[in-house]
Design a protein around this motif. Structure first.
Motif, PDB file in Angstrom:
ATOM      1  N   SER A 249       0.716  -7.155  -1.873  1.00  0.00           N
ATOM      2  CA  SER A 249       0.131  -7.557  -3.151  1.00  0.00           C
ATOM      3  C   SER A 249      -1.142  -6.767  -3.406  1.00  0.00           C
ATOM      4  CB  SER A 249      -0.181  -9.058  -3.164  1.00  0.00           C
ATOM      5  OG  SER A 249      -1.261  -9.354  -2.297  1.00  0.00           O
ATOM      6  N   VAL A 250      -1.556  -6.749  -4.659  1.00  0.00           N
ATOM      7  CA  VAL A 250      -2.767  -6.029  -5.042  1.00  0.00           C
ATOM      8  C   VAL A 250      -3.975  -6.572  -4.293  1.00  0.00           C
ATOM      9  CG1 VAL A 250      -4.334  -5.566  -6.965  1.00  0.00           C
ATOM     10  CG2 VAL A 250      -1.867  -5.385  -7.303  1.00  0.00           C
ATOM     11  N   SER A 251      -4.005  -7.873  -4.079  1.00  0.00           N
ATOM     12  CA  SER A 251      -5.156  -8.487  -3.404  1.00  0.00           C
ATOM     13  C   SER A 251      -5.292  -8.033  -1.955  1.00  0.00           C
ATOM     14  CB  SER A 251      -5.054 -10.014  -3.470  1.00  0.00           C
ATOM     15  OG  SER A 251      -3.857 -10.461  -2.864  1.00  0.00           O
ATOM     16  N   ASP A 252      -4.240  -7.410  -1.393  1.00  0.00           N
ATOM     17  CA  ASP A 252      -4.309  -6.906  -0.021  1.00  0.00           C
ATOM     18  C   ASP A 252      -4.943  -5.520   0.068  1.00  0.00           C
ATOM     19  OD1 ASP A 252      -3.022  -9.181   0.935  1.00  0.00           O
ATOM     20  OD2 ASP A 252      -1.026  -8.286   0.744  1.00  0.00           O
ATOM     21  N   TYR A 253      -5.268  -4.914  -1.062  1.00  0.00           N
ATOM     22  CA  TYR A 253      -5.823  -3.560  -1.049  1.00  0.00           C
ATOM     23  C   TYR A 253      -7.203  -3.580  -0.403  1.00  0.00           C
ATOM     24  CZ  TYR A 253      -7.097   1.111  -2.683  1.00  0.00           C
ATOM     25  OH  TYR A 253      -7.473   2.429  -2.746  1.00  0.00           O
ATOM     26  N   SER A 254      -7.402  -2.742   0.612  1.00  0.00           N
ATOM     27  CA  SER A 254      -8.638  -2.795   1.387  1.00  0.00           C
ATOM     28  C   SER A 254      -9.443  -1.504   1.351  1.00  0.00           C
ATOM     29  CB  SER A 254      -8.322  -3.145   2.849  1.00  0.00           C
ATOM     30  OG  SER A 254      -7.447  -2.174   3.420  1.00  0.00           O
ATOM     31  N   GLU A 255      -8.919  -0.463   0.684  1.00  0.00           N
ATOM     32  CA  GLU A 255      -9.666   0.790   0.610  1.00  0.00           C
ATOM     33  C   GLU A 255     -10.951   0.578  -0.194  1.00  0.00           C
ATOM     34  OE1 GLU A 255      -8.978   3.770   1.916  1.00  0.00           O
ATOM     35  OE2 GLU A 255      -7.055   3.225   2.820  1.00  0.00           O
ATOM     36  N   THR A 256     -12.014   1.221   0.229  1.00  0.00           N
ATOM     37  CA  THR A 256     -13.282   1.081  -0.495  1.00  0.00           C
ATOM     38  C   THR A 256     -13.327   1.951  -1.738  1.00  0.00           C
ATOM     39  OG1 THR A 256     -14.260   2.785   0.917  1.00  0.00           O
ATOM     40  CG2 THR A 256     -14.547   0.479   1.588  1.00  0.00           C
ATOM     41  N   SER A 257     -12.510   3.012  -1.758  1.00  0.00           N
ATOM     42  CA  SER A 257     -12.516   3.938  -2.884  1.00  0.00           C
ATOM     43  C   SER A 257     -11.153   3.946  -3.560  1.00  0.00           C
ATOM     44  CB  SER A 257     -12.863   5.351  -2.399  1.00  0.00           C
ATOM     45  OG  SER A 257     -12.825   6.268  -3.466  1.00  0.00           O
ATOM     46  N   ILE A 258     -11.159   3.981  -4.882  1.00  0.00           N
ATOM     47  CA  ILE A 258      -9.908   4.066  -5.636  1.00  0.00           C
ATOM     48  C   ILE A 258     -10.181   4.805  -6.942  1.00  0.00           C
ATOM     49  CG2 ILE A 258     -10.296   1.752  -6.590  1.00  0.00           C
ATOM     50  CD1 ILE A 258      -7.259   1.462  -6.829  1.00  0.00           C
ATOM     51  N   ASP A 259      -9.304   5.741  -7.272  1.00  0.00           N
ATOM     52  CA  ASP A 259      -9.460   6.534  -8.489  1.00  0.00           C
ATOM     53  C   ASP A 259      -8.462   6.136  -9.573  1.00  0.00           C
ATOM     54  OD1 ASP A 259     -11.490   8.414  -7.407  1.00  0.00           O
ATOM     55  OD2 ASP A 259      -9.845   8.997  -6.073  1.00  0.00           O
ATOM     56  N   PHE A 260      -7.202   5.893  -9.160  1.00  0.00           N
ATOM     57  CA  PHE A 260      -6.151   5.570 -10.118  1.00  0.00           C
ATOM     58  C   PHE A 260      -5.314   4.402  -9.612  1.00  0.00           C
ATOM     59  CE2 PHE A 260      -6.843  10.149 -10.684  1.00  0.00           C
ATOM     60  CZ  PHE A 260      -6.967  10.263 -12.071  1.00  0.00           C
ATOM     61  N   ILE A 261      -4.822   3.607 -10.547  1.00  0.00           N
ATOM     62  CA  ILE A 261      -3.723   2.679 -10.288  1.00  0.00           C
ATOM     63  C   ILE A 261      -2.545   3.176 -11.110  1.00  0.00           C
ATOM     64  CG2 ILE A 261      -2.882   0.316 -10.402  1.00  0.00           C
ATOM     65  CD1 ILE A 261      -5.772  -0.634 -10.408  1.00  0.00           C
ATOM     66  N   LEU A 262      -1.465   3.537 -10.439  1.00  0.00           N
ATOM     67  CA  LEU A 262      -0.253   3.985 -11.127  1.00  0.00           C
ATOM     68  C   LEU A 262       0.698   2.802 -11.223  1.00  0.00           C
ATOM     69  CD1 LEU A 262       1.714   6.039 -12.330  1.00  0.00           C
ATOM     70  CD2 LEU A 262       2.324   6.720  -9.989  1.00  0.00           C
ATOM     71  N   VAL A 263       0.960   2.353 -12.446  1.00  0.00           N
ATOM     72  CA  VAL A 263       1.796   1.179 -12.685  1.00  0.00           C
ATOM     73  C   VAL A 263       3.176   1.635 -13.141  1.00  0.00           C
ATOM     74  CG1 VAL A 263       2.071  -0.953 -14.002  1.00  0.00           C
ATOM     75  CG2 VAL A 263      -0.217  -0.186 -13.315  1.00  0.00           C
ATOM     76  N   CYS A 264       4.185   1.347 -12.328  1.00  0.00           N
ATOM     77  CA  CYS A 264       5.563   1.673 -12.705  1.00  0.00           C
ATOM     78  C   CYS A 264       6.412   0.427 -12.890  1.00  0.00           C
ATOM     79  CB  CYS A 264       6.207   2.575 -11.661  1.00  0.00           C
ATOM     80  SG  CYS A 264       5.485   4.225 -11.590  1.00  0.00           S
ATOM     81  N   THR A 265       5.823  -0.741 -12.738  1.00  0.00           N
ATOM     82  CA  THR A 265       6.548  -1.967 -13.032  1.00  0.00           C
ATOM     83  C   THR A 265       6.503  -2.222 -14.530  1.00  0.00           C
ATOM     84  OG1 THR A 265       6.784  -4.291 -12.393  1.00  0.00           O
ATOM     85  CG2 THR A 265       4.548  -3.492 -12.796  1.00  0.00           C
ATOM     86  N   LYS A 266       7.328  -3.129 -15.021  1.00  0.00           N
ATOM     87  CA  LYS A 266       7.348  -3.425 -16.451  1.00  0.00           C
ATOM     88  C   LYS A 266       6.006  -4.001 -16.881  1.00  0.00           C
ATOM     89  CE  LYS A 266      11.599  -2.107 -16.795  1.00  0.00           C
ATOM     90  NZ  LYS A 266      11.898  -0.778 -17.363  1.00  0.00           N
ATOM     91  N   SER A 267       5.488  -3.499 -17.991  1.00  0.00           N
ATOM     92  CA  SER A 267       4.165  -3.923 -18.450  1.00  0.00           C
ATOM     93  C   SER A 267       4.205  -4.348 -19.913  1.00  0.00           C
ATOM     94  CB  SER A 267       3.157  -2.782 -18.263  1.00  0.00           C
ATOM     95  OG  SER A 267       3.613  -1.589 -18.876  1.00  0.00           O
ATOM     96  N   PHE A 268       5.219  -5.132 -20.263  1.00  0.00           N
ATOM     97  CA  PHE A 268       5.361  -5.568 -21.646  1.00  0.00           C
ATOM     98  C   PHE A 268       4.306  -6.607 -22.000  1.00  0.00           C
ATOM     99  CE2 PHE A 268       9.932  -4.719 -20.432  1.00  0.00           C
ATOM    100  CZ  PHE A 268       9.951  -3.467 -21.020  1.00  0.00           C
ATOM    101  N   PRO A 269       3.854  -6.633 -23.254  1.00  0.00           N
ATOM    102  CA  PRO A 269       2.907  -7.673 -23.664  1.00  0.00           C
ATOM    103  C   PRO A 269       3.561  -9.045 -23.616  1.00  0.00           C
ATOM    104  CG  PRO A 269       3.685  -6.415 -25.569  1.00  0.00           C
ATOM    105  CD  PRO A 269       4.177  -5.700 -24.355  1.00  0.00           C
ATOM    106  N   GLY A 270       2.783 -10.041 -23.227  1.00  0.00           N
ATOM    107  CA  GLY A 270       3.278 -11.411 -23.225  1.00  0.00           C
ATOM    108  C   GLY A 270       3.847 -11.889 -21.909  1.00  0.00           C
ATOM    109  N   ILE A 271       4.000 -10.997 -20.910  1.00  0.00           N
ATOM    110  CA  ILE A 271       4.528 -11.450 -19.623  1.00  0.00           C
ATOM    111  C   ILE A 271       3.478 -12.302 -18.914  1.00  0.00           C
ATOM    112  CG2 ILE A 271       6.075  -9.484 -19.366  1.00  0.00           C
ATOM    113  CD1 ILE A 271       4.055  -8.258 -17.433  1.00  0.00           C
ATOM    114  N   LYS A 272       3.929 -13.234 -18.097  1.00  0.00           N
ATOM    115  CA  LYS A 272       3.042 -14.122 -17.354  1.00  0.00           C
ATOM    116  C   LYS A 272       3.355 -14.041 -15.863  1.00  0.00           C
ATOM    117  CE  LYS A 272       1.124 -15.710 -21.111  1.00  0.00           C
ATOM    118  NZ  LYS A 272      -0.273 -15.373 -21.456  1.00  0.00           N
ATOM    119  N   PRO A 273       2.360 -13.808 -14.996  1.00  0.00           N
ATOM    120  CA  PRO A 273       0.984 -13.455 -15.358  1.00  0.00           C
ATOM    121  C   PRO A 273       0.933 -12.078 -16.003  1.00  0.00           C
ATOM    122  CG  PRO A 273       1.307 -13.153 -13.014  1.00  0.00           C
ATOM    123  CD  PRO A 273       2.568 -13.789 -13.533  1.00  0.00           C
ATOM    124  N   SER A 274      -0.076 -11.859 -16.817  1.00  0.00           N
ATOM    125  CA  SER A 274      -0.199 -10.583 -17.512  1.00  0.00           C
ATOM    126  C   SER A 274      -0.498  -9.469 -16.514  1.00  0.00           C
ATOM    127  CB  SER A 274      -1.310 -10.650 -18.555  1.00  0.00           C
ATOM    128  OG  SER A 274      -2.574 -10.736 -17.913  1.00  0.00           O
TER     129      SER A 274
END
Length: 369
Positions: free
Chosen positions: A70-95
């Motif tokens: 899960s995203v909450s498990d991310y432990s790196e101190t540095s991050i430049d990009f998040i690449l999202v390839c999952t569906k990102s339609f408006p109105g989905i829950k959780p957003s």
């Protein structure tokens, strides 16, 4: 864009299915430090990594630097990009904003790349995180995940079109577009940066809106679908005309009838097409002919091919049949078998009437029903 050397980046990859499987490989080739969030395929990918079977990159095995659940498990101190390839339609829950919140809160410099076709996909995220660069992407990468961590990528097509949301975003956001595009190219793919990404979104929508539903409902590819009936083209064309009308009413430039004809439907009429067609028992084409001829190669099952005025000829696995240029004919499945054949057609295809029951039953000398 030019493939100039760009510095590697720290990237969180969210939604590690087929497209992200390909993009993960490219980013690793570009020297990036990539952490992948895997869900249903977590156990397999954590243990074995990804297996990519492709024409463009060959057959390769590879792993992200880190695999998390899960995203909450991310432990790196540095991050430049998040690449999202999952569906990102408006109105989905959780957003999507809620899903990414653990790594975006307090990090306004992190750019979010939305590798997602369609429209109206960016605003919810931009409202929730107005200071973060939002990079909107249009994807041309025909890959499919055939099993957990197993990706098949059977074509050379590879293009990610990128631009900021909104198009008036500051220069630092534009710079992020060029950085990420450079990484994709450095990893062996293709990328293009656009001032207004919404303009190239609509030609892709023109294709997806027509082919995705018909493909899902008929279990065929776009090329296969166009060979099934003389009415197939009209159905796809009608959908495209609706998309063009909407685009023109909201002021999207360049989405015209000519674009649909040139970029999509003329695949049926010009050059060489190669499709694998599946016919259920008794299914067959209409009478038709090919401007420069057609080759049929039977892959499975049994069926028939018949020239107009001729005697039906049986088709069996391994048969290769040449249908000469201009010869009106039909082909289809036997009454007790599903037929699968490869069809290589040259030039324009002209369709005629349906094959009647009487004509179909001539293959066995049976009377019409």
């Amino acid at each position: 864009m030019d493939s100039q050397a760009v510095p590697p980046a720290n990237i969180l990859l969210y939604g590690a299915g087929s497209i992200c499987g390909v993009y993960l490989y490219q980013l690793l080739q570009a020297g990036c430090n990539v952490t992948a969030v895997c869900r249903s395929n977590y156990e397999v990918v954590k243990a074995d990594g990804f297996k990519l079977t492709s024409i463009r990159y060959g057959n390769v095995l590879y792993k992200a630097v880190s695999i998390i659940k899960s995203v909450s498990d991310y432990s790196e101190t540095s991050i430049d990009f998040i690449l999202v390839c999952t569906k990102s339609f408006p109105g989905i829950k959780p957003s999507l904003a809620d899903q990414l919140s653990p790594v975006l809160q307090g990090r306004p410099y992190v750019a979010v790349v939305l590798a997602q076709n369609g429209v109206l996909i960016e605003e919810e995220l931009a409202v929730a995180f107005p200071d973060n660069p939002i990079l909107s992407g249009v994807v041309y990468c025909p890959a499919v995940q055939t099993g957990p961590g197993e990706v098949e990528y059977p074509e050379m097509m590879n293009l990610l079109e990128l631009g900021t949301f909104p198009s008036t975003a500051p220069k630092s956001h534009k710079d992020a577009v060029h950085w990420f595009a450079g990484l994709m190219e450095q990893g062996g793919g293709r990328a293009q940066a656009h001032e207004d990404i919404q303009i190239p979104r609509w030609p892709k929508l023109l294709m997806n809106a027509a082919w995705n539903p018909t493909g899902a409902l008929t279990l065929t590819t776009d090329g296969d679908f166009l060979t099934t009936s003389e009415h197939a083209r009209d159905l796809a064309w009608g959908i495209m005309m609706e998309i063009i009308e909407v685009a023109q009413k909201i002021g999207i430039p360049g989405i015209t009838v000519e674009v649909a004809e040139k970029n999509v439907l003329n695949k049926q009429e010009e050059g060489t097409t190669m499709v694998t067609a599946t016919f259920t028992p008794c299914a067959r084409t209409h009478w038709h002919h090919h401007e420069d001829g057609q080759v049929l190669e039977v892959k499975a099952g049994s069926g028939w091919v018949c020239d107009m005025g001729g005697v039906p000829q049986r088709l069996a696995v391994g048969d290769i049949v040449w249908c000469p240029a201009g010869t009106v004919h039909w082909h289809g499945a036997d009454e007790g078998s599903t037929l699968v054949h490869l069809a290589i057609s040259r030039g324009k295809t002209t369709w005629y009437d349906a094959v009647t029951e009487e004509e179909y039953n001539q293959r066995l000398g049976k009377p019409g029903q």
